[in-house]
Every structure is written in structure tokens, then in C-alpha cells.
Write an enzyme that holds these catalytic residues in place. Structure first.
Site, PDB file in Angstrom:
ATOM      1  N   GLY A 103       0.807  -1.217   0.000  1.00 34.66           N
ATOM      2  CA  GLY A 103       0.000   0.000   0.000  1.00 34.66           C
ATOM      3  C   GLY A 103       0.837   1.263   0.000  1.00 34.66           C
ATOM      4  O   GLY A 103       2.033   1.253  -0.308  1.00 34.66           O
ATOM      5  N   CYS A 104       0.205   2.360   0.388  1.00 37.02           N
ATOM      6  CA  CYS A 104       0.765   3.691   0.165  1.00 37.02           C
ATOM      7  C   CYS A 104       1.977   4.040   1.022  1.00 37.02           C
ATOM      8  O   CYS A 104       2.675   5.003   0.724  1.00 37.02           O
ATOM      9  CB  CYS A 104      -0.320   4.741   0.372  1.00 37.02           C
ATOM     10  N   PHE A 105       2.230   3.287   2.086  1.00 36.43           N
ATOM     11  CA  PHE A 105       3.409   3.611   2.907  1.00 36.43           C
ATOM     12  C   PHE A 105       4.695   3.031   2.333  1.00 36.43           C
ATOM     13  O   PHE A 105       5.792   3.343   2.784  1.00 36.43           O
ATOM     14  CB  PHE A 105       3.224   3.127   4.354  1.00 36.43           C
TER      15      PHE A 105
END
Length: 401
Positions: free
Chosen positions: A167-169
Site C-alpha cells: 500500500g501507500c506507505f
């Protein structure tokens, strides 16, 4: 039996680099298909055959207007979506069609970014010792790391690590992993690639799941690659940023704030309204833990590379920390020109920052500052915090060919 001529301690010392991991090159790539945000609501409701949902369309228009995004790039074209109507429904079986796209296109887009990074680096690709590949799109065996190794013609003995569904991290995660690899393997040169294609998440609107529409208003496709290595040979390598420290944490009371589920219908995406509040409430603790050892308490005296999850996150972080508008200029520029490309975003921002710093005549790759922070935010809620140190800009440096 003869005694060993070396000790374990001597072997360990010989295996490790002397200096910190350093970003040596950056490359980015997007699909050719460009989507302008002002036109997207009409296009989205037409292609998903949802034009009868007039109130919902107005809500979506407001989401797009508030997104601070000017344009995005998407592999999915109108022609392809017309041929695959199940991908345009809200919850129709469509995983096969989605997978058929991403297992091919994710490594291909990653290759385009990697080739740019390798070209800037200027060294033979045979010197690449490790590959870290990250995507939230498409799962096969062997994975995208294997496909990219073949596409680029890397050595069969390259040490590969495949990271799916982060995901976005994860733009912060890949730098943390690359830092450890580079510093613990003398002479290592790590190719890091983040490649994201939204074909797994695209779906039609739903009146009962507005959080899904937030994703449709924000996400775009893109790939970014960096070369990371310690102890650069400055006769032939040009350092851009040093990776000084890196850490990951799960924010308190944030379970379920962002999650995704890979099912027959593709990857569904859900988020709670308070995501910006949860991140901004905890950002100071991450900053203190990272910068207190350095004696830094003024966060306007460092450069910022923050994952642009959405404008509300940036606005609330800015307000909480008391940031001047200029600190998030590179971050907001990438959000405006590309949308939220998940893990690839922060690497795009690093690229934008070093280029803009050189163009503006700044003294360092970090907008003239010595120290900086890179933040990744994503499912968990998980936060990655990377402390960066810029390098002085010499004439012609820090801008890719």
C-alpha cells in the site's frame, strides 16, 4: 584441525559498507494515457454506465474539485473498459481480467522507470547486486521481480525481494530495506522499483460506499526506480540523498482506518473519514523520535517528502506542525500532476525535489536544506519515517538527462 586464519568479527567487518546508504539515481515512468481531472467525472460516470446517478455524480465532482489534482495517468483506456464491462460495475467478478493486465503491465512500467535510473547512474547493469520490487497490483509466481530481472537482462544471481500488497506507505519501506541491504553488503548496488497500476481497484460508483469513490478520485498509475548504494565512487557515481535512518510504526487506535481486500471483484479499498486526523495527531511523535537525536526541533528547517495520500492529509499535517507552504511544494506538485500513485509517490517527489532544487539554484538537493524527512502513510495505519541528508549541488548535477 588448523585454526581459522580470520575471525567472525573480521569477516563481518569486511562484509559491511563504511558509509551510509545513498540514492545514486532516480527514474520515473507513467502510462501514455493521460486523464484530466476536470473531465474525469463525466468520463467516469459515462464509462461505468452510471449517468442516471445524478446526485452521486455531483458528489464525485466535488471530490475531484477538492482533490488538488490536475491530471493523472491510467493504463486503462476507454476502449479496454468498454470490452470488459465487469470492471466498470461496482462489485462484479473481474479478477481474471484485472490480473491479465497487471501481471504484464506492472513489470513493463517498472522496466521503463528502471531503465531511466540505470541510464542516469551510468554504470553497467551487471553491477546491480540486489533488486527490491514493490507493487499493490497483480500477483503471480514467479513474480514481477523475476519478470523485471529477465526484461532488464540482470544477472541471474541478483538477490531479489518481492513486496506485494503493502500500500501507500511502501515507498518508505523499500528505502528502509534498500538501506539495510546496501549498508550490510559492501559494494552492493540495489535497484528499487515501485510500480503501481490501478486496474485492480477501478470500479463503478456506489451510493452506499463513498469511500470507494474517494479512491477513484485520487489514484493514478506510475512507476519509480532508484539505485541505492553505500560508499559511492564519486569518480563515476553522483550521490543525490543519503539515507540516515529509517523506521516503521503502527499508529495507535487506527485499526481498520485504511484497508484493502483482494477478491473476485478485484481489490476493494476502504478508508475511514478520520484518516487525516489520525495521521496529523501522531506526526509530531514520529518527527521527535527521528530528529531529537540530531538536535532538530524546527521542522521548517528541513525538507519534506510526504506521501500525498490526499489534500486533507497534507493540509492537516501542515497545520499540526506549523509548516510553511513551501515545505510541501514538491509533494503538492506531484499530487497535482500525477495523483496518488501509492508506493511510487515519494520517489516521484524525491525526483521532483532534486530537479527543482538544481533549477532554482539551491545549494543542496534538498531545497537548500541539509536534513529532510520522507514519510509514507498507508494501511494499518502504518507510517514509515526516513531521515534524509541532502548533498551539495554541483553545476549540472541533480538533473536527469
Amino acid at each position: 584441525m588448523a585454526a581459522a586464519t580470520v575471525t567472525v568479527e573480521e569477516v563481518r567487518k569486511a562484509q559491511r559498507a563504511t558509509g551510509p546508504a545513498t540514492v545514486l539515481a532516480i527514474g520515473t515512468a507513467t502510462p501514455a494515457n493521460c486523464v484530466h481531472q476536470a473531465d474525469y467525472p463525466d468520463y467516469y460516470f459515462r464509462i461505468t454506465k452510471s449517468e442516471h446517478m445524478t446526485d452521486l455524480k455531483e458528489k464525485f465532482k466535488r471530490m475531484c474539485d477538492k482533490s488538488q489534482i490536475r491530471k493523472r495517468y491510467m493504463h486503462l483506456t476507454e476502449e479496454y473498459l468498454a470490452e470488459n464491462p465487469n470492471m466498470c460495475a461496482y462489485m462484479a467478478p473481474s479478477l481474471d481480467a484485472r490480473q491479465d493486465i497487471v501481471v504484464v503491465e506492472v513489470p513493463k512500467l517498472g522496466k521503463a522507470a528502471a531503465q531511466k535510473a540505470i541510464k542516469e547512474w551510468g554504470q553497467p547493469k551487471s553491477k546491480i547486486t540486489h533488486l527490491v520490487f514493490c507493487t499493490t497490483s497483480g500477483v503471480d509466481m514467479p513474480g514481477a521481480d523475476y519478470q523485471l530481472t529477465k526484461m532488464l537482462g540482470l544477472r541471474p544471481s541478483v538477490n531479489r525481494l518481492m513486496m506485494y500488497q503493502q500500500g501507500c506507505f511502501a515507498g518508505g519501506t523499500v528505502l528502509r530495506v534498500a538501506k539495510d541491504l546496501a549498508e550490510n553488503n559492501r559494494g552492493a548496488r540495489v535497484l528499487v522499483v515501485c510500480s503501481e497500476i490501478t486496474a485492480v481497484t477501478f470500479r463503478g460508483p456506489s451510493e452506499s460506499h463513498l469511500d470507494s469513490m474517494v479512491g477513484q478520485a485520487l489514484f493514478g498509475d506510475g512507476a519509480a526506480a532508484v539505485i541505492v548504494g553505500a560508499d559511492p565512487d564519486e569518480r563515476v557515481e553522483r550521490p543525490l540523498f543519503q539515507l540516515v535512518s529509517a523506521s516503521q510504526t503502527i499508529l495507535p487506535d487506527s485499526e481498520g482506518a485504511i484497508d484493502g481486500h483482494l477478491r473476485e471483484v478485484g481489490l476493494t479499498f476502504h478508508l475511514l473519514k478520520d484518516v487525516p486526523g489520525l495521521i496529523s495527531k501522531n506526526i509530531e511523535r514520529s518527527l521527535e523520535e527521528a530528529f531529537k537525536p540530531l538536535g532538530i526541533t524546527d521542522y521548517n528547517s528541513i525538507f519534506w517528502v510526504a506521501h500525498p495520500g490526499g489534500p486533507a492529509i497534507l493540509d492537516q499535517v501542515e497545520a499540526k506542525v506549523g509548516l510553511e507552504k513551501e515545505r510541501l511544494r514538491a509533494t503538492r506538485h506531484v499530487l497535482s500532476e500525477y495523483g496518488n500513485m501509492s508506493s511510487a509517490c515519494v520517489l516521484f517527489i524525491l525526483d521532483e525535489m532534486r530537479k527543482r532544487s538544481a533549477e532554482d539554484g539551491q545549494a543542496t538537493t534538498g531545497e537548500g536544506f541539509d536534513w529532510g524527512v520522507l514519510f509514507g502513510f498507508g494501511p494499518g495505519l502504518t507510517v514509515e519515517t526516513v531521515v534524509l541528508h541532502s548533498v551539495p549541488i554541483t553545476t549540472g548535477a541533480a538533473i536527469t538527462a
